[in-house]
Structures are given as C-alpha cells and as structure tokens.
Design a protein around this motif. Structure first.
Motif, PDB file in Angstrom:
ATOM      1  N   LYS A 297      56.657  25.853  39.500  1.00 10.72           N
ATOM      2  CA  LYS A 297      56.227  24.467  39.655  1.00 10.72           C
ATOM      3  C   LYS A 297      57.589  23.595  39.847  1.00 10.72           C
ATOM      4  O   LYS A 297      58.481  23.938  39.516  1.00 10.72           O
ATOM      5  CB  LYS A 297      55.559  23.840  38.621  1.00 10.72           C
TER       6      LYS A 297
ATOM      7  N   PHE B 150      50.415  23.022  33.096  1.00  7.94           N
ATOM      8  CA  PHE B 150      49.726  22.068  34.040  1.00  7.94           C
ATOM      9  C   PHE B 150      49.591  20.762  33.419  1.00  7.94           C
ATOM     10  O   PHE B 150      48.525  20.096  33.732  1.00  7.94           O
ATOM     11  CB  PHE B 150      48.368  22.645  34.497  1.00  7.94           C
TER      12      PHE B 150
ATOM     13  N   LEU C 288      50.968  30.576  35.928  1.00 10.67           N
ATOM     14  CA  LEU C 288      52.008  30.008  36.496  1.00 10.67           C
ATOM     15  C   LEU C 288      53.107  30.962  37.039  1.00 10.67           C
ATOM     16  O   LEU C 288      53.683  31.538  36.409  1.00 10.67           O
ATOM     17  CB  LEU C 288      52.621  28.743  35.636  1.00 10.67           C
TER      18      LEU C 288
ATOM     19  N   LEU D 223      48.608  18.004  35.991  1.00 10.43           N
ATOM     20  CA  LEU D 223      47.617  17.830  36.722  1.00 10.43           C
ATOM     21  C   LEU D 223      47.011  16.376  37.048  1.00 10.43           C
ATOM     22  O   LEU D 223      46.523  15.994  36.020  1.00 10.43           O
ATOM     23  CB  LEU D 223      46.725  18.865  36.493  1.00 10.43           C
TER      24      LEU D 223
ATOM     25  N   LEU E 165      42.096  26.142  35.295  1.00 17.07           N
ATOM     26  CA  LEU E 165      43.307  25.416  35.097  1.00 17.07           C
ATOM     27  C   LEU E 165      43.021  23.810  34.756  1.00 17.07           C
ATOM     28  O   LEU E 165      42.118  23.362  35.455  1.00 17.07           O
ATOM     29  CB  LEU E 165      44.199  25.312  36.552  1.00 17.07           C
TER      30      LEU E 165
ATOM     31  N   TYR F  20      52.366  23.073  42.603  1.00 18.85           N
ATOM     32  CA  TYR F  20      52.115  24.314  41.674  1.00 18.85           C
ATOM     33  C   TYR F  20      51.867  25.664  42.655  1.00 18.85           C
ATOM     34  O   TYR F  20      51.555  25.518  43.607  1.00 18.85           O
ATOM     35  CB  TYR F  20      50.758  24.175  40.788  1.00 18.85           C
TER      36      TYR F  20
ATOM     37  N   GLY G 214      49.863  18.462  42.909  1.00 22.40           N
ATOM     38  CA  GLY G 214      49.491  17.912  41.517  1.00 22.40           C
ATOM     39  C   GLY G 214      48.206  17.171  41.386  1.00 22.40           C
ATOM     40  O   GLY G 214      47.588  17.164  40.453  1.00 22.40           O
TER      41      GLY G 214
END
Length: 242
Positions: free
Chosen positions: A134, A63, A131, A66, A57, A122, A92
């Motif tokens: 989230k 995402f 996913l 992140l 990821l 997440y 995150g």
C-alpha cells in the motif's frame, strides 16, 4: 451496494467452461460506494452452488485509511516472488458523506481540506484479501515490503486505477487521479528478490493540476477532483515504445 463488480476468471484448460473440479475459479469483487467503507470478495467458482464470501475488508489494521469504497477494483497480476500473483488493486476511496450522527457533512462533501481517510492505494491478494502493498501519506519512501509513504498523498482517491501491462500480462505501472487535482504514477516493476517491493515499488506525483482556495494562488474554480480513471494510449516512434 452501489459499486460495480469485477471478476477474476481462471479457466485452466481454456475450454470456455468453468469447471471447479478441474481447478477453475471465479472470484467477484466489489465495493459499496456511498453504501459504506468495505470491499467484498465472493468465490463463485461452482456455478451449481451459492457463492461463498471469500473475504471482506473494512477500516482498521492494514486498511485503516479506507474511505467510502468508490474505487472500482482492478484485477491483475504482479510479480515480486518466484511466480506471478493474482491481485486486486484499488484506491483508498472517497472521504465524504455525513458524520456519525448524520448532522453535518464531512470531507470533500464539506470543503477542500486534506483528507483524513481515502488517501491511499491498496494492492491485496485476490484469493485471501491479504495486504500485498500500500501507498499512504507519510515521510516519502519505503518502510517495508508492504508499506510505502509519500508526503503529498493528502487527498482521497475515489477513482479506479488504470494499469499498464507487459507482454506477459503483468501489471508494471498504474496511474490514477485524486480529489485534489493530482495525478499519480505507481511503478510496480517485476522481480523476485527478498526485498523487491521495498526496493523497487514506489509512487510519484505525475501532475498537480488543482489548487483549491486554501493553497497559494488557488481558487474555488481550481478545486479539481478526479473521480474517473485516466485513459492510456500506447504508441511508438523511432526512439521506441511510449
């Protein structure tokens, strides 16, 4: 690679030996901490072979929030369909470090401002990295089965999460602090209706203990930042369990 690795271990006949020919599995999950903004999963089910990269990821798409992958993953099971699903849960990450040219600090390494990344929780499928759900900053409430927003989710979350599990081993609540001094509660009650996650999973602020110099009545001394998960003590009294 500076992040702690955790494992999903599936020993189907419970004989203490991992036998891939019998369907046994081992997956390893880890982040990079200050090494980067990615999470990795290795399929290490066959002890006689080299591990296989199962998924990675990185920022972008689902995402995009992140940050530096500080949050040690938590392996657990949740239920939102007919059968429980193995998942990996993590914050995150940390918003800090240096800018792209290496000439200036950014994020919480620079000041106490709200964070552009890292302000998320997440939940992903343990085997595919897809996913599952989230929580991110936005207008408070669910927008879909996979997306929840909270207006106060403004600070990055480098901590691992702490899970409460049911007698069946299902994760039904997690708690975590952020780099703004807030403590968050995420409720993940089990269910299996078509819109169960949209209707029943949510995040709420449990406590707000920090107030940096940019906030009303704030100061540098109250610029509190959580980097480690809370502990949970389970007990009971005449009213029941708590």
């Amino acid at each position: 690679v500076d992040g702690e690795a955790v494992a999903l271990r599936v020993d189907r006949d419970r004989d203490g030996t991992i036998e891939p020919q019998e369907g046994d599995e081992v997956y390893l999950y880890f982040g990079l901490r200050r090494g980067g903004r990615s999470y990795f999963a290795l399929d290490a089910s066959d002890p006689g072979a080299s591990p296989r990269l199962a998924w990675k990821l990185a920022p972008g798409g689902d995402f995009s929030e992140l940050g530096l992958s500080f949050s040690t993953p938590l392996v657990g099971r949740v239920k939102f369909e007919e059968s429980p699903r193995d998942v990996v849960i993590f914050g995150g990450g940390y918003h800090g470090g240096w800018n792209a040219t290496g000439t200036a600090r950014v994020g919480k390494d620079l000041a106490a401002d709200d964070d552009a990344v890292g302000n998320a929780i997440y939940i992903v499928d343990a085997r595919t990295g897809e996913l599952v759900w989230k929580a991110v900053r936005g207008s408070t409430g669910s927008t879909s089965n996979r997306h929840y927003e909270h207006a106060d989710l403004v600070d990055s979350i480098p901590s691992a999460v702490t899970a409460l599990r049911s007698a069946e081993g299902l994760v039904h609540r997690i708690d975590v602090g952020d780099t703004g001094g807030a403590v968050w509660r995420i409720d993940l009650p089990p269910g299996e209706s078509e819109e169960h996650r949209r209707d029943s999973w949510f995040i709420s602020k449990l406590a707000d203990l920090g107030a940096d110099a940019g906030e009303p009545d704030g100061s540098q001394a109250r610029d509190l930042r959580f980097f480690h998960p809370p502990e949970v003590v389970r007990s009971h009294d005449e009213a029941g369990a708590f």
